[in-house]
Design a protein around this motif. Structure first.
Motif, PDB file in Angstrom:
ATOM      1  N   UNK A 164       0.834  -1.219   0.000  1.00  0.00           N
ATOM      2  CA  UNK A 164       0.000   0.000   0.000  1.00  0.00           C
ATOM      3  C   UNK A 164       0.858   1.255   0.000  1.00  0.00           C
ATOM      4  N   UNK A 165       1.954   1.237   0.726  1.00  0.00           N
ATOM      5  CA  UNK A 165       2.828   2.418   0.742  1.00  0.00           C
ATOM      6  C   UNK A 165       3.434   2.645  -0.638  1.00  0.00           C
ATOM      7  N   UNK A 166       3.820   1.578  -1.309  1.00  0.00           N
ATOM      8  CA  UNK A 166       4.392   1.710  -2.646  1.00  0.00           C
ATOM      9  C   UNK A 166       3.330   2.116  -3.669  1.00  0.00           C
ATOM     10  N   UNK A 167       2.151   1.542  -3.552  1.00  0.00           N
ATOM     11  CA  UNK A 167       1.125   1.756  -4.567  1.00  0.00           C
ATOM     12  C   UNK A 167       0.303   3.007  -4.334  1.00  0.00           C
ATOM     13  N   UNK A 168       0.120   3.383  -3.064  1.00  0.00           N
ATOM     14  CA  UNK A 168      -0.775   4.503  -2.759  1.00  0.00           C
ATOM     15  C   UNK A 168       0.003   5.592  -2.030  1.00  0.00           C
ATOM     16  N   UNK A 169       0.040   5.541  -0.708  1.00  0.00           N
ATOM     17  CA  UNK A 169       0.789   6.540   0.055  1.00  0.00           C
ATOM     18  C   UNK A 169       0.800   6.142   1.521  1.00  0.00           C
ATOM     19  N   UNK A 170       1.742   6.709   2.244  1.00  0.00           N
ATOM     20  CA  UNK A 170       1.794   6.499   3.696  1.00  0.00           C
ATOM     21  C   UNK A 170       0.559   7.131   4.332  1.00  0.00           C
ATOM     22  N   UNK A 171       0.128   8.266   3.809  1.00  0.00           N
ATOM     23  CA  UNK A 171      -1.013   8.963   4.381  1.00  0.00           C
ATOM     24  C   UNK A 171      -2.251   8.083   4.366  1.00  0.00           C
ATOM     25  N   UNK A 172      -2.457   7.339   3.293  1.00  0.00           N
ATOM     26  CA  UNK A 172      -3.616   6.461   3.228  1.00  0.00           C
ATOM     27  C   UNK A 172      -3.521   5.363   4.278  1.00  0.00           C
ATOM     28  N   UNK A 173      -2.320   4.888   4.524  1.00  0.00           N
ATOM     29  CA  UNK A 173      -2.120   3.891   5.583  1.00  0.00           C
ATOM     30  C   UNK A 173      -2.470   4.500   6.943  1.00  0.00           C
ATOM     31  N   UNK A 174      -2.009   5.709   7.189  1.00  0.00           N
ATOM     32  CA  UNK A 174      -2.322   6.384   8.452  1.00  0.00           C
ATOM     33  C   UNK A 174      -3.821   6.596   8.602  1.00  0.00           C
ATOM     34  N   UNK A 175      -4.494   6.896   7.516  1.00  0.00           N
ATOM     35  CA  UNK A 175      -5.938   7.056   7.577  1.00  0.00           C
ATOM     36  C   UNK A 175      -6.623   5.744   7.926  1.00  0.00           C
ATOM     37  N   UNK A 176      -6.060   4.618   7.470  1.00  0.00           N
ATOM     38  CA  UNK A 176      -6.599   3.317   7.864  1.00  0.00           C
ATOM     39  C   UNK A 176      -6.482   3.127   9.372  1.00  0.00           C
ATOM     40  N   UNK A 177      -5.352   3.508   9.942  1.00  0.00           N
ATOM     41  CA  UNK A 177      -5.165   3.415  11.390  1.00  0.00           C
ATOM     42  C   UNK A 177      -6.194   4.272  12.119  1.00  0.00           C
ATOM     43  N   UNK A 178      -6.373   5.486  11.634  1.00  0.00           N
ATOM     44  CA  UNK A 178      -7.304   6.403  12.298  1.00  0.00           C
ATOM     45  C   UNK A 178      -8.738   5.917  12.182  1.00  0.00           C
ATOM     46  N   UNK A 179      -9.124   5.478  10.993  1.00  0.00           N
ATOM     47  CA  UNK A 179     -10.488   5.007  10.791  1.00  0.00           C
ATOM     48  C   UNK A 179     -10.814   3.837  11.710  1.00  0.00           C
ATOM     49  N   UNK A 180      -9.871   2.930  11.882  1.00  0.00           N
ATOM     50  CA  UNK A 180     -10.093   1.741  12.719  1.00  0.00           C
ATOM     51  C   UNK A 180      -9.739   1.981  14.183  1.00  0.00           C
ATOM     52  N   UNK A 181      -9.456   3.236  14.525  1.00  0.00           N
ATOM     53  CA  UNK A 181      -9.123   3.638  15.896  1.00  0.00           C
ATOM     54  C   UNK A 181      -7.899   2.907  16.426  1.00  0.00           C
ATOM     55  N   UNK A 182      -6.930   2.718  15.539  1.00  0.00           N
ATOM     56  CA  UNK A 182      -5.638   2.160  15.941  1.00  0.00           C
ATOM     57  C   UNK A 182      -4.560   3.236  15.949  1.00  0.00           C
ATOM     58  N   UNK A 183      -4.997   4.507  15.945  1.00  0.00           N
ATOM     59  CA  UNK A 183      -4.016   5.591  15.883  1.00  0.00           C
ATOM     60  C   UNK A 183      -3.362   5.884  17.221  1.00  0.00           C
TER      61      UNK A 183
END
Length: 1656
Positions: free
Chosen positions: A812-831
């Motif tokens: 995902x980091x290679x294909x999309x971005x680190x920011x999108x990964x961070x948003x996954x953490x935030x959305x799932x309340x793993x931030x």
């Protein structure tokens, strides 16, 4: 297509548009049903999945099959729409397919002949009259066809079966067939009889007659193949299968050939004969019409002749080879890729033409757009209004009119954003816009950059430099429909200033507040047009026009209902919903005022209800629920797959019919989409064409109707998650049949497990292209899986499958971005997880180097390996270690990186930002951080996401270096200029929210002698610029032109603009005088004196008083400067501190309550409103350094709760409520250069003196506890590293001489720490690692030998610090380079270790003032010492080798370059040097033992000013510039990382090093904060390791370890194993053991008394 027609489309013409294609391979399958059962099953089970995978993996295309015969429930024919839907779907396939669009199986069956759905009333009456005249009964025809007068001309409509036959839908299939089939037969016979009679009587043409004889298959072939212009081979495929011996008596024969049953009556036995009429029509169609149309028989035509299989016709056993060949032939057909740009432009042109065809009114808005196109306006125009207000149609009509109102040859480029793959995200949009502009202006298809920033720059350049007699007009509809990728909604990509020949018109809906607010901050109000509602009268007019266009009308009563509805709502989207609803109204349809809803949402709900009644509530509910829950859309394949694993839906759909495989019949959604197509739009998401709701109101209505129940939504989201997991790919899924189905199919069980043929969902698709394996990321899975798992509440799976899964994160980091990964953490309340903190901190680095993820995670989270319990974090770290090791690259030997404090929001790293950057700004809305690079690039980061937003070049760095800035008090604007002026004085005006250069003002006067940034200050008003060069007059410039207006007759040292910008306060240099200057009339209004020359002064918040700090730094007074409040210059009050501290700065707090008086160790808070001292903050002793601190930063948060201080490398947080220090955070090992607070007070920003990272700190987390995971760290930055040749021990000296640590490299720990009593220089370690030898700066016994195990002092040597010039060691000896008494002679004293016994005193010759050779040979038998020449080149010296046993000279070599002399580690007595000879410099390899030069040769590209080092085996050397030399063959090999920028002075770089595998080279890039690894095989960089700081020093050990000293005090230890590795504790197991020991016992500071050191 001819090129002129293509160019016409590309230039924006809407005339004579051809058909278009898209990025979908969509094939319509046409055939009769019963005779192709086995072939269809073969395709569905074996062929379609392979073609689908091929299209997806190799081309990223969607493969869709439209098979209208397969799996269709019998009740789907209730409304007789199947035939019409087939024809509509053929048209859709032709419209969108990028390859073949039509495939027909023409065998020996003509097939089902449908009844016409409508018959023109004139023709219908003719047919009925013919029946009557012929004595035939016409009653059945009259019963089933009813006249619709709303059609123009009127038609008779075949009524739905269920409308005539009561309870038809509730009957079984057998009952339905029994009741309907006779009626169908009679109606068909009557129509064919009557049409034949009319034809014979010349009342009907042959074409009119044939529609009553035509089969469904023939209709399809005519539409899909025969009507195509020219050769149909490229778009159509034909497969023919004939039986050579069909058995007409076989009971299954009617399935394969048209047959008639003849007999006298129901009792007599019926005889079956071939239907000759049908066969004759079929043969003509198959053997003549189709054969003649398909020219290329090799690729588009397949004919097979097979034998008849008794009782089956086609049998799997008998026809196995035929079926396999048939499947292979189908799969081998080619995909025809189209011109993507032309296809994109044509799609938008087609949409524009369709919108224009139904456009009415809006003259006022169109006139305003026309006025904009004609006037000289340099900014874009924005059309905005509520969602559904008709903006898209307005833009379409405006595009059509460009050539009429602007210029007849104008080039019109338009995009309806979000409606196509290339208009859905800004990257693809810019790519197509740039390509189109360049193609229509140059006629050549350009090669475009691949990077989004480069594309943006190119687009801006094309617009900026556009010059043509053909004006360029770009219209971009619905900015809000762009995905948020690449910060699209921040509009950095949109040019803000346009040349004369370019106009840009945009639109957006009013609810997209971020876009509207941003646009209004950039452009004048004159550049905005608000779209109002249509109004009742115009709505009715538009509706009637649309009806006319569809050849429809309404009854008077029906029009009354509509007019009443339009009084309630007249938005265009509502008018369209009403129109599509009334299109269903026949003249016999009874309506009232309740027939229509009165607002958009209720109208949509009413539409949904209608669709549920028509297509089935269960199917519509589930289909729309999945589309809406997807949040961004699904492809047709995805929706079909998801519906096919929804067992509850399938049970409902298949309650009376079961298809050959358990999948949802494609026809179901084809029919549904046909009815909702106006409101679904194809767009590009994750490199896939998906469809989604186009209007926001549809999303809201669908959410309300289908996803309001949380339990149901969880089920929907969970099914979507299972799909993207790939749960049911290539895996049987159970399905339960109904009792009816069990009985009908004669099943032994009601449950079976079948493969649903679901698409695969790998992280990457692998395919072979031109004999090379390629890889394409599955962005759909990467982006959708975390979302759907989270929305389904499956948080454990989100963590295990996505967030803590290395393969997923890496992809995902290679294909999309680190920011999108961070948003996954935030959305799932793993931030709140440690991994989230790490990823957020390293975001900038990962964006640049995504392949470093494994080293980043393992280096940060190493302590998790010590956990006894298995955790996701632990498994993730283990995986990272294994990944790195599999790549044969260095792994962390212990924790390498600091886990950021919870308060750290982001750490922005950009190699072009200078160390200790001071030109850093925060926008007024606190959403953007801007920093200036050394190249005059302005870099912008999004402070809400941490993403790099934009990077723009402000000015040519060769002409000016921008280093002075000030911010506008009201607008979100900053002004930049340069203190390095020669012939230019430029003031740049930048919009900080948009990171846009909005103006460049060239001032007509320069200040060549400024030099220092704080010597030049300026202030800007609405029309003037004031420049104050300290010690000179104030110059006033015209803001618009930059012209110098005049200079004030004053020489000030400070100039303050009052808040109203009408007046300014000026203090005259070296005086007590203040002047009030009126800016409006350019006059001195008043002046006053104070009793002493001030050191500094500031304005009070409201601008009516000034606060003055006197020169003695102890007096602070407040004076009035407002004539309305009293005498100007009158003393208001004294500000008295509680002590005798010297105040060095004044500042008001952000909440304007306190005057903050700063002194060198604290701050007083004087309440300005209460006129009293209220708080006193003191710097805590634990953060005070030994040196004197002259300044620090401090801010009081707006709520007045916290005072946050940046003091040296610490943040000190002081609570104003408790008057105590709440927390202390170490943020770096050097002082902060800047420390800013956001205007909101939510965060702070700092830079450090010895780094280029910019850190942001969240205020709310500053007082929370810190993370305990920290790497091995020294108190100051490591400066020197001395490694024992055994590779087991290191002595590391910190930046301060008093800090020396001894490290056990095998254990990865500090053994002891020397500090306080000893001030060491560069340390050395004996080769066995048992002793450390150090030199003090000031001592009579300057050389000291320490035991590295116990830390005790073994022996001091009797040499003063002034005498000692160098130290080197071997295992048993230490050699000291000693300065003689007369400073002209040097000696080398050789001592034994550890007893310090003097062994020899060697005469060395003249002292070396520069670099020197001073080292033992590998066998420890010789000592090499250099002696410089008395005159000449100081880098050239003679080298003498001394026998350490005898102390005598053993070998002498003159004229050697000292910097190019290096020992060969793995050889007993060899060294390499560069010998200076008359013929030139020669590289020689010398054997001291044999006293011979073993080999010599000349090397090209040698730089005598750069040091080099040798590989351990002596085969290669590398210099500081990363240039590799082969010293066996004496060849220059290459320069590593030649394209990257390194510091210009290579001597500032740490030496490159060879690892002891003799194969790997490692070197740092200090500016970028990276370690890079390469090999001697190629110049390619094999591995990049972030340092997250400055790699101050670098060493390698003989055991494959890499030791890096970092500017923040960290000691990084990496290990690269090899076959001969003797480090038994290296690798994963060793790390686990070390971290376990480390977590059990953190080192405590214990003091061992010693006369010379403190041992910790």
């Amino acid at each position: 297509m001819d090129n002129s027609r293509k160019m016409s489309v590309l230039r924006g013409s809407l005339d004579n548009l051809p058909a278009l294609n898209s990025r979908v391979v969509r094939i319509f399958i046409s055939s009769t049903f019963t005779d192709t059962y086995e072939e269809r099953n073969m395709l569905m089970e074996n062929v379609y999945p392979r073609i689908k995978a091929h299209c997806k993996e190799k081309h990223g295309l969607e493969f869709q099959v439209i098979d209208m015969r397969w799996g269709v429930p019998e009740e789907a024919s209730d409304d007789h729409m199947s035939s019409l839907l087939c024809l509509q779907e053929i048209y859709n396939c032709q419209k969108v397919s990028t390859g073949p669009s039509f495939v027909t199986f023409l065998n020996q069956k003509h097939g089902y002949r449908p009844l016409p759905l409508t018959i023109v009333s004139l023709e219908y009456n003719l047919l009925v009259q013919t029946l009557i005249d012929s004595g035939e009964d016409s009653a059945l025809l009259v019963k089933w066809y009813e006249e619709d007068l709303n059609a123009v001309p009127p038609v008779h409509v075949l009524q739905p079966i269920s409308a005539v036959i009561p309870d038809y839908k509730s009957k079984t299939p057998a009952e339905k067939r029994k009741e309907w089939q006779p009626i169908y037969n009679i109606l068909g016979q009557k129509l064919r009889f009557a049409s034949q009679k009319c034809f014979e009587n010349k009342k009907l043409s042959e074409e009119d007659k044939l529609k009553y004889f035509m089969s469904v298959t023939e209709e399809e072939i005519i539409a899909g193949l025969l009507k195509l212009p020219g050769n149909a081979s490229e778009q159509c495929l034909c497969f023919i299968r004939l039986f050579e011996d069909i058995d007409l008596n076989d009971k299954v024969a009617p399935r394969f050939i048209d047959m008639l049953e003849i007999g006298k009556d129901d009792k007599s036995e019926k005889q079956r004969i071939i239907d000759e009429e049908a066969q004759k029509i079929l043969e003509k169609l198959r053997d003549e019409k189709v054969a003649n149309k398909i020219k290329d028989k090799n690729t588009s035509w397949s004919k097979s002749v097979v034998k008849w299989a008794p009782e089956t016709g086609i049998g799997k056993d008998l026809h196995e080879s035929y079926l396999k060949e048939f499947g292979d032939n189908c799969q081998q057909q080619k995909i025809l890729l189209q011109d993507s740009l032309y296809t994109e432009v044509l799609q938008h042109a087609t949409m524009a033409r369709e919108r224009c065809a139904i456009f009415h009114g809006r003259e006022t808005i169109l006139d305003k757009i026309a006025d904009y196109l004609q006037r000289k306006d340099k900014s874009p125009l924005t059309v905005y209004g509520p969602s559904g207000s008709g903006k898209t149609s307005i833009i379409a009509e405006a595009a059509r009119k460009v050539q009429f109102v602007k210029h007849k040859d104008a080039i019109t480029i338009f995009r309806f954003l979000g409606t196509s793959p290339d208009s859905s995200n800004v990257y693809r949009l810019l790519h197509s816009l740039c390509q189109q502009i360049m193609l229509v202006t140059t006629g050549k298809d350009p090669n475009l950059p691949q990077d989004i920033d480069d594309l943006t720059r190119l687009f801006h350049k094309l617009i900026r430099e556009y010059k043509s007699n053909k004006p360029l007009v770009i219209l971009l509809d619905s900015l809000d429909q762009l995905s948020k990728e690449h910060a699209a909604h921040k509009l950095h990509w949109l040019p803000k200033t346009l040349p004369e020949d370019v106009k840009i018109v945009t639109s957006t809906y009013i609810e997209s507040t971020d876009i509207i607010v941003l646009l209004k901050s950039l452009f004048s109000p004159d550049n905005f047009i608000l779209v109002p509602k249509l109004g009742e009268e115009l709505s009715c007019k538009i509706l009637k026009s649309w009806l006319d266009g569809k050849n429809r009308t309404l009854t008077h009563e029906q029009f009354n209902v509509i007019e009443n509805a339009f009084t309630k709502c007249s938005l265009p989207i509502y008018v369209k919903l009403v129109f599509e609803s009334v299109m269903e109204w026949r003249s016999y349809t009874v309506v009232d005022n309740n027939s229509l809803a009165f607002n958009v949402k209720e109208s949509i709900i009413k539409l949904f209800e209608h669709l549920e009644r028509k297509h089935g509530k269960m199917f519509v509910s589930r289909a729309f629920a999945y589309i809406t829950a997807s949040n961004s859309g699904l492809s047709e394949t995805e929706l079909e797959d998801v519906l096919s694993i929804d067992d509850k839906l399938l049970t409902d759909v298949f309650r009376i019919h079961v298809p050959p495989i358990i999948r949802i019949p494609p026809l179901l959604f084809v029919r549904l989409r046909q009815d909702i197509s106006s409101y679904l739009v194809d767009r590009e998401v994750d490199d896939t064409t998906v469809f989604y709701w186009y209007h926001r109101q549809f999303i809201e209505a669908a959410q309300s109707r289908y996803l309001s129940d949380e339990t149901f939504e969880d089920q929907i989201q969970s099914t979507l998650a299972d799909y993207f997991i790939g749960t049911w790919y290539n895996k049987p899924k159970p399905f339960s049949y109904s009792d009816y189905q069990v009985k009908k199919l004669k099943l032994s069980s009601n449950t079976i497990e079948t493969d649903r043929k679901i698409s695969p969902q790998p992280l990457t698709f692998k395919y072979n292209f031109e004999n090379e394996e390629k890889e394409r990321f599955n962005k759909r899975k990467l982006n959708r899986l975390p979302y759907h798992l989270t929305m389904a509440g499956r948080i454990d799976e989100v963590r295990s499958m996505c967030l803590f899964n290395y393969d997923f994160l890496s992809a995902k980091i290679k294909a999309v971005s680190v920011q999108q990964v961070l948003e996954d953490f935030t959305l799932s309340k793993n931030n709140g997880s440690t991994l989230f903190s790490v990823l957020k901190q390293i975001q900038s680095s990962l964006m640049a180097f995504p392949k470093t993820l494994a080293i980043e995670i393992s280096g940060h989270l190493t302590p998790f390996l010590a956990q006894k319990k298995t955790s996701l974090e632990k498994m993730l770290v283990e995986k990272c270690f294994n990944v790195i090791k599999s790549e044969e690259m260095p792994v962390p030997y212990q924790t390498s990186f600091s886990i950021p404090h919870n308060a750290l929001m982001y750490k922005f790293e950009h190699e072009a930002v200078p160390f200790g950057s001071k030109v850093v700004m925060i926008s007024k809305d606190s959403k953007h951080l801007l920093a200036m690079t050394v190249d005059n690039d302005l870099v912008s980061w999004d402070l809400t996401t941490g993403e790099l937003e934009k990077e723009i070049r402000l000015y040519d760095p060769q002409q000016l270096k921008m280093n002075i800035f000030t911010m506008d008090k009201e607008k979100d604007v900053c002004y930049l200029c340069s203190s390095y002026q020669k012939t230019l004085n430029i003031l740049l005006v930048v919009n900080m929210a948009a990171c846009e250069l909005i103006n460049t003002i060239s001032l007509s006067k320069t200040y060549p002698g400024v030099g220092f940034a704080d010597s030049l200050k300026f202030a800007v008003t609405s029309d003037k610029i004031f420049c104050m060069y300290v010690g000179h007059n104030i110059d006033v410039f015209d803001k618009a032109t930059g012209k110098h207006l005049f200079a004030l007759d004053l020489v000030p040292d400070k100039f303050l603009m009052l808040p109203d910008e009408k007046k300014a306060l000026i203090h005259e240099k070296n005086s007590t005088k203040f002047f009030m200057y009126n800016i409006l009339n350019n006059k001195i209004e008043s002046e006053f004196n104070i009793n002493e020359n001030p050191k500094d002064f500031i304005l009070a918040p409201v601008g009516k008083e000034i606060v003055v700090l006197y020169r003695d730094l102890s007096l602070v007074k407040v004076f009035n400067i407002d004539a309305t409040e009293g005498n100007v210059g009158e003393l208001v009050c004294d500000v008295k501190t509680l002590g005798n501290e010297k105040i060095f700065s004044l500042e008001f707090s952000s909440n304007e309550i306190f005057l903050m008086l700063k002194y060198n160790t604290g701050v007083y808070f004087w309440n300005y409103k209460l006129n009293k001292m209220q708080h006193h903050f003191r710097i805590p002793d634990e953060v005070k350094p030994v040196h004197r601190v002259t300044d620090f930063f401090g801010h009081l948060t707006p709520n007045g709760e916290l005072f946050v201080v940046a003091y040296e490398g610490f943040l000190v947080i002081y609570s104003m409520k408790t008057n105590k220090v709440a927390s202390i955070i170490e943020i770096n090992r050097s002082k902060s250069e800047i420390f800013l607070m956001a205007s909101s007070g939510e965060f702070f920003v700092n830079t450090s003196a010895r780094g280029n990272a910019i850190s942001t700190w969240r205020t709310s987390a500053l007082t929370k506890s810190d993370n305990q995971i920290q790497p091995m760290t020294m108190k100051t930055a490591p400066r020197y590293i001395a490694i024992a040749r055994s590779g087991k021990v290191a002595a590391i000296r910190g930046n301060l001489g008093g800090e020396l640590a001894i490290f056990d490299l095998i254990a990865g720990t500090q053994r002891f720490y020397i500090q306080g009593d000893i001030d060491v220089m560069k340390p050395t370690v004996t080769w066995d690692g048992k002793y450390a030898v150090v030199r003090e700066y000031h001592s009579e016994e300057a050389v000291k030998i320490f035991n590295t195990t116990s830390g005790t002092l073994e022996m001091p040597l009797p040499l003063t610090s002034l005498q000692v010039k160098g130290i080197t060691t071997c295992t048993t000896m230490v050699a000291v380079y000693v300065q003689g008494e007369d400073d002209k002679v040097t000696y080398v004293d050789l001592y034994s270790v550890p007893n310090g016994k003097l062994l020899h005193k060697l005469h060395s010759g003249r002292p070396s003032l520069h670099d020197m050779v001073f080292d033992f040979t590998g066998n420890e038998e010789f000592l090499l010492v250099s002696s410089p020449h008395l005159e000449g080149d100081p880098t050239v010296a003679d080298i003498t080798a001394y026998d350490v046993i005898t102390g005598k000279e053993s070998y002498f070599l003159e004229n050697c370059r000292v910097r190019f002399t290096t020992m060969i580690m793995n050889e007993s007595a060899l060294f390499i040097t560069q010998n200076v000879r008359k013929s030139g410099d020669i590289v020689v390899v010398v054997d001291v033992q044999s006293k011979k030069i073993l080999r010599e040769g000349k090397l090209e590209r040698m730089d005598s000013q750069k040091d080099w080092s040798s590989s351990p085996d002596g085969r290669f050397c590398i210099d500081r510039d990363r240039q590799l030399y082969d010293v066996i063959n004496f060849q220059f090999k290459w320069k590593y990382d030649a394209e990257e920028e390194y510091r210009k002075q290579s001597t500032q770089q740490t030496y490159p090093r060879f690892l002891h595998d003799n194969h790997t080279v490692i070197f740092p890039n200090i500016t970028a904060g990276l370690l890079k690894l390469a090999t001697i095989d190629s110049p390619e960089i094999k591995f990049v390791c972030p340092v997250h700081g400055i790699p101050v020093c670098l060493e390698v050990t003989s055991l494959g370890m890499i030791i890096v000293g970092c500017d923040d005090g960290r000691v990084m230890m990496l290990h690269k194993s090899n076959k001969d590795d003797i480090v038994t504790t290296a690798g994963l197991d060793g790390v686990v053991k070390r971290e376990a020991m480390r977590s059990k016992k953190q080192p405590k500071q214990k003091t061992t008394k010693s006369s010379v050191c403190t041992i910790i």
